[in-house]
Write a protein that holds these residues in place. Structure first.
Motif, short mmCIF file in Angstrom:
data_model
loop_
_atom_site.label_atom_id
_atom_site.label_comp_id
_atom_site.label_asym_id
_atom_site.label_seq_id
_atom_site.Cartn_x
_atom_site.Cartn_y
_atom_site.Cartn_z
N UNK A 131 42.74 40.42 33.54
CA UNK A 131 42.43 39.01 33.74
C UNK A 131 41.01 38.79 34.23
N UNK A 132 40.35 39.85 34.67
CA UNK A 132 38.99 39.71 35.16
C UNK A 132 38.06 40.51 34.27
N UNK A 133 36.81 40.09 34.13
CA UNK A 133 35.88 40.90 33.32
C UNK A 133 35.64 42.25 33.96
N UNK A 134 35.54 43.28 33.11
CA UNK A 134 35.27 44.61 33.64
C UNK A 134 33.82 44.72 34.06
N UNK A 135 32.96 44.12 33.29
CA UNK A 135 31.55 44.08 33.66
C UNK A 135 31.04 42.69 33.29
N UNK B 150 27.29 39.40 40.20
CA UNK B 150 27.85 40.27 39.17
C UNK B 150 29.04 41.06 39.73
N UNK B 151 28.92 41.47 40.98
CA UNK B 151 30.03 42.21 41.59
C UNK B 151 31.20 41.26 41.90
N UNK B 152 30.87 40.09 42.42
CA UNK B 152 31.91 39.12 42.76
C UNK B 152 32.74 38.79 41.52
N UNK B 153 32.04 38.64 40.38
CA UNK B 153 32.73 38.20 39.17
C UNK B 153 33.73 39.22 38.68
N UNK B 154 33.51 40.49 39.04
CA UNK B 154 34.46 41.50 38.58
C UNK B 154 35.80 41.37 39.27
N UNK B 155 35.86 40.60 40.34
CA UNK B 155 37.11 40.43 41.05
C UNK B 155 37.75 39.08 40.85
N UNK B 156 37.23 38.29 39.93
CA UNK B 156 37.77 36.95 39.71
C UNK B 156 38.16 36.80 38.26
N UNK B 157 39.08 35.88 38.02
CA UNK B 157 39.50 35.68 36.63
C UNK B 157 38.39 35.00 35.86
N UNK B 158 38.59 34.97 34.53
CA UNK B 158 37.53 34.41 33.69
C UNK B 158 37.23 32.98 34.06
N UNK B 159 38.26 32.21 34.35
CA UNK B 159 38.01 30.80 34.63
C UNK B 159 37.43 30.63 36.04
#
Lengths: 367, 146, 181, 369
Positions: free
Chosen positions: A321-325, A49-58
């Motif tokens: 470009x990245x999800x906030x949460x 969940x934390x990693x995803x906040x630093x990556x783009x949606x794709x």
């Protein structure tokens, strides 16, 4: 019954053949009877969940592969649906059908490995596991053909799928669909009538209907307890409203019902596959979506019926470009909620089987 | 099809029972004060009109100014859903009442939020860290955790 | 336990295992026999075509792991010359997003799946190690024009067919058509 | 006169009587140990290969042609491994346990007739000896579980003792039926009495003895004390090196012993047409072993309370009824015994199994805590 022994704490796991990954059950035993249980999780916590906040949606799509590694396709599917809902993207019809085909193949594959592992926990020295893996291998072959990998598919994209299926895919799936019902029959002959299996599973680890709902159980666990709740039916996503299938529902909510619900679901999945193959339209598989997608400010909760249960993604966007949460609703974790109530009072051997009947995948529980 | 209830409409129905509870309500969600969360949740669960017997999802979002705890409620009987939210402005010791006594499904999810976001759920029977070990510094899912 | 079926369930199960006992095994003797992998396989290497690369670094941007390192300088003919291209395949998860994002069709997934090493540092592939060559052929992932040239994948689904892998336990029938590479 | 006896008498020509006695028996013992070890190797190889085949895979086939040297490779690996004793384990108990477990497996073969007259000692109380000796190995398993100072091992040890005590009774009861028909406790005499194999004469006894032996030697579905999915192979989990190897060997040694006893008591031992008797014996032993394998690869494991209930509520009453029936037949209808009673016994076995299927429930399960 009056005979009690000194309480005895046994750590099942983190290294244990039946712990489905890294996971610890702190079991208090009275002789062979389980009197207390505590879950110790987090051995596989990777902070997705934390990693995803630093990556783009794709870029988050490959991360979702690593949640429930026995059902990566459906993880992709749920995430992609949530993002499309967030950004308001329509996908071509052929894509919808391809996604459904992949999701149902994945469901069969996941249930196959569930049955294999459950039987292993019951003590059937690996034989059912190998038979199930033989069939699962056929599905993995198909996935390999489509997207080049066998475990972490990364096949779905926001707005479509990464590539169209190759020409030899459809005949292969048709053959699989044709032979699968016969194989399910054969495995039912091996397992469902087996007296020892019945003795070990019938009436064991009952999760009553009210308890199942209250404990937020989902998927086959909820349905085994007699709740007819399948998101494909009650909140149809993609093109599931176009298919004719039934939702198998158990009556008691014991281990056998959870097993039976999954076996029946495999048959229903084959039915969906048959219809989807018939209806599969021609056309594009991807709508043009910018590589750096910036959805408008907002939040969305998208959910699908994964093989383990309701898999949801709660995304909050702040127009970057990245999800906030990026929150995942992991079905396997929530199914574990009621484990203690199910296990207490049963024998040690039953505790293992009841835990196995929840079909937990630790990649998803710990994230 | 699961009907998503509009926050505003539900807010109107709740308003006469809990006039002070609702902070705002919009199309998607209804936001209540942490103090009245438990009462509102119990009302939503017990009222036959809503009958939210299933807690689908519980999570928290850190908006830096405040924490937002999000509850996705579903009624299996009426097949409708609602997003209930509460806000917590305290960054040092945020606290929200626990809903475990209403929905057992909140148990592990509240522990997860406590672990990763650092929000205390008062009244939780076994509030321990779920994934990280005791003594882990900080709460990783907060936006200011690096 | 009630033997309500007089133990017939167990006997039926024994029959099923006996049936499978007589079926051919599905295992493959790996180093000697290899299945033909998918045409779109994302093997554990990347293949880089130098002549087409413009050094735009789109692949580096698209990588979820931040795993591709690319350094360029301005060349004489108003182009970028790639000084350094380094991929740590030990960190790579072979998602294929770099291949899909490449606008000049210069990056491909490789077909090899046998690049295990004893040292992690050997997994860091530099420019020379990534270049297209005889033994580093691109796979058809995301490139249908390459895909059609590659041999068809062997499928376990067709294990009983001539073109599939036909396996048999009995040594005198071992010569049957197994999917060899 | 047994073969060993003849050998001794021949040796007396060259040496004093006591020396001949010792030499003859040493030769016999060495021959039997060699036979047992070779058969154990064959069993382990067959088990791994055939279970592999049941699971649609190949099994070990890399060491030597078709993998026949796999076990040798494994033993070399085990021999070179470090021998670990748990820090708080009981050293002597831990050390002695594999020996106590393995020795009885060898000792059983002292009375097993391989051929007419080929038996180490033709004890008049052969069955009694077998029953007494084979039970000792449970002590070894208990020692292994206790000495390891491991919770899983302890559970396994307690399960082993409970299981062995429970299943000893139906097994002995079933064996008594054989003794009644044969009229002797000596295994050689029992074999000679089997003009038709006894499993035809008393199918119920055979059934009970087979299941009971499976439980006694801890094979699936009664392998509760090694249950790798629950208690992680139980009693031998703290063993390494050759001590583990010995426990592993003793497991197959007991399987071999059980196969031999079943062959001797119910399948007519070395008797058979055309082929030489020793070969018949081997074929029958391997056949019984194959059945063990087949069952192992098919069925799940019973739970501990179900296991006990199965012994006490199902097998023991059936064994008693079987004993009563055989006793009555031997006493009152000795003339009708070979063929007439066969039909009656099969019918009784069928009826009893049907009855028990209907009446018998294991019950138990959840306990309120």
């Amino acid at each position: 019954m009056a005979l009690r022994t000194e309480p005895f704490v046994l750590n099942i796991g983190p290294q244990h053949p039946s712990s489905h990954g890294l996971f610890r059950l702190e079991v208090t035993l009275d002789g062979e009877v389980v009197t207390g249980l505590e879950l110790v999780l987090g051995y596989l916590h990777r902070g997705i969940e934390k990693l995803a906040e630093g990556r783009t949606y794709i870029q988050n799509i490959p991360l979702t592969d690593r949640l429930d590694y026995l059902a990566s396709m459906t993880n992709n599917f749920a995430y992609v649906l949530a993002v499309e809902k967030l950004a308001g993207i329509e996908v071509p019809e052929r894509t919808e059908y391809l996604r459904v085909i992949m999701a149902e193949l994945m469901r069969i594959s996941s249930h196959l490995s569930f049955i294999g592992f459950l039987l292993n926990e019951l003590g059937a020295y690996f034989t059912p596991l190998f038979y199930m893996f033989r069939e699962r291998e056929k599905i993995l072959d198909l996935f390999e053909m489509v997207c080049g990998q066998r475990l972490t598919y990364n096949y779905m994209r926001i707005g479509g799928v990464s590539q169209d299926i190759p020409e030899e895919f459809l005949p292969a799936v048709k053959r699989f669909v044709a032979e699968m019902p016969r194989l399910v029959d054969e495995y039912e002959q091996l397992l469902s009538g087996n007296e020892i299996l019945l003795a070990r599973t019938k009436g064991v680890g009952i999760l009553p209907r009210d308890k199942a709902i209250n404990a937020s159980a989902s998927g086959p666990v909820l349905r085994a307890s007699g709740v007819k709740w399948d998101i494909r039916k009650v909140d149809p996503y993609s093109v599931y409203d176009r298919f004719d299938f039934e939702v198998p529902v158990g009556s008691v909510g014991d281990v056998y019902d959870r097993y039976w619900v999954r076996v029946s679901e495999m048959r229903q999945s084959v039915r969906i596959l048959e219809q989807a193959l018939k209806q599969l339209p021609k056309g594009e598989v991807w709508t043009k979506v910018p590589g750096l997608l910036r959805p408008l400010r907002g939040e969305v909760y998208g959910h699908i019926e994964g093989p383990k249960g309701e898999l949801g993604f709660y995304l909050v966007s702040d127009n970057s470009i990245a999800p906030y949460r990026f929150h995942i609703r992991p079905p396997a974790l929530l199914n574990l909620t009621a484990l203690k109530d199910m296990v207490v009072g049963w024998k040690l051997a039953d505790a293992i089987v009841i835990f196995g009947s929840l079909d937990t995948v630790l990649g998803e529980v710990d994230r | 099809m699961t009907v998503t209830l509009k926050g505003e409409e539900v807010a109107k129905k709740i308003a006469h029972s809990f006039p002070m509870a609702i902070i705002t309500a919009n199309q998607t969600a209804i936001i209540v004060t942490p103090d009245s969360l438990y009462q509102v949740a119990r009302f939503l669960k017990a009222t036959p009109e809503f009958d939210f017997d299933y807690l689908t999802n519980l999570t928290a979002v850190d908006y830096l100014d405040y924490f937002e705890v999000v509850y996705h409620l579903t009624s299996l009987k009426h097949n409708h859903s609602l997003v209930l939210k509460t806000r917590c402005y305290d960054r040092e010791k945020p606290s929200v009442p626990s809903v475990v006594s209403l929905w057992q499904g909140a148990d592990l999810q509240e522990r997860e939020v406590y672990d990763l976001m650092g929000i205390t759920f008062s009244g939780h029977p076994n509030l321990k860290r779920l994934f990280l070990w005791e003594g882990f510094p900080g709460h990783p899912l907060r936006r200011d955790y690096l | 336990m009630r033997f309500e079926r007089y133990g017939i369930g167990i006997i039926k199960g024994l029959m099923v295992t006996m049936k499978n006992f007589l079926r051919p095994p599905i295992t493959l003797q790996y180093p000697e026999e290899k299945l033909i992998t998918s045409r779109r396989i994302r093997g554990n290497e990347l293949v880089w075509q130098v002549s087409k690369c413009t050094g735009c670094a789109t692949c580096a941007k698209s990588c979820p792991q931040g795993n591709i390192e690319i350094v360029t300088h301005l060349g004489t003919e108003n182009n970028y010359v790639v000084d350094k291209l380094q991929v740590d395949t030990g960190k790579c998860m072979f998602c294929g997003l770099c291949v899909e994002s490449c606008p000049y069709e210069a990056l491909f997934m490789g077909r090899s799946y046998e690049r295990a090493t004893y040292r992690r540092r050997e997994l860091v592939l530099s420019k020379e190690a990534l270049e297209l060559s005889e033994d580093r052929q691109p796979s058809g992932y995301f490139y249908p024009r390459i895909e059609v040239l590659l041999p068809r994948q062997t499928l376990l689904l067709y294990w009983d067919r001539e073109d599939g892998q036909k396996l048999c336990w009995f040594p005198w029938r071992k010569k049957a058509n197994r999917g060899r590479r | 006169m047994t073969l060993i006896g003849q050998f001794r008498d021949w040796l007396i020509n060259f040496m004093p009587e006591w020396a001949a006695y010792i030499v003859a028996f040493l030769v016999g013992v060495v021959a039997i140990i060699a036979f047992v070890l070779v058969m154990i190797i064959v069993f382990i190889y067959l088990e791994r290969r055939l279970i592999g085949r049941f699971q649609v895979r190949l099994g070990p086939n890399r060491c030597g042609p078709e993998g026949i040297f796999q076990l040798i490779a494994d033993s070399i690996k085990l021999l070179t491994k470090e021998d670990i004793v748990p820090a708080k384990g009981d050293f002597w108990v831990h050390f002695l346990a594999p020996i106590v477990t393995f020795a009885p497996a060898l000792m059983v073969f002292a009375v097993v007739p391989f051929h007419k007259g080929v038996v180490l000692t033709d004890l008049d109380v052969g069955i009694l000896y077998v029953v007494a000796i084979s039970s000792i190995s449970v002590v070894g398993i208990y020692m292994a579980g206790w000495g390891s100072n491991n919770k899983y091992s302890l559970i396994a040890a307690l399960r082993a003792v409970a299981q062995a005590i429970s299943y000893e009774l139906p097994v002995v009861m079933a064996a008594v039926g054989v003794i009644l028909i044969a009229g002797s406790l000596s295994l050689s005499k029992i074999v000679e009495a089997q003009t038709i194999p006894f499993f035809l004469l008393q199918p119920l006894g055979f059934f009970i003895f087979l299941l009971g032996s499976m439980a006694e030697i801890n094979r699936s579905p009664f392998d509760l004390l090694e249950a790798e999915s629950e208690i992680v192979t139980g009693y031998n989990m703290e063993y390494s090196g050759m001590k583990f190897g010995l426990l592993y060997l003793s497991e197959y040694g007991h399987t071999l012993a059980a196969s031999c006893i079943i062959t001797t008591l119910f399948l007519g031992g070395w008797q058979g047409p055309l082929l030489p008797p020793f070969l018949w014996f081997l074929i029958k032993v391997l056949l019984v072993f194959f059945v063990f394998l087949w069952v192992r690869s098919t069925v799940p494991r019973l739970r501990v309370d179900q296991l006990m209930a199965f012994a006490w509520k199902c097998l023991l009453p059936m064994a008693l009824i079987n004993l009563l029936l055989i006793g009555a037949q031997v006493l009152w209808f000795p003339k009708a015994l070979p063929w007439g009673m066969m039909v009656v016994n099969f019918a009784v076995a069928g009826i009893l199994i049907l009855l028990w299927s209907r009446l018998f429930a294991l019950g138990g399960g959840r306990v309120e805590v």
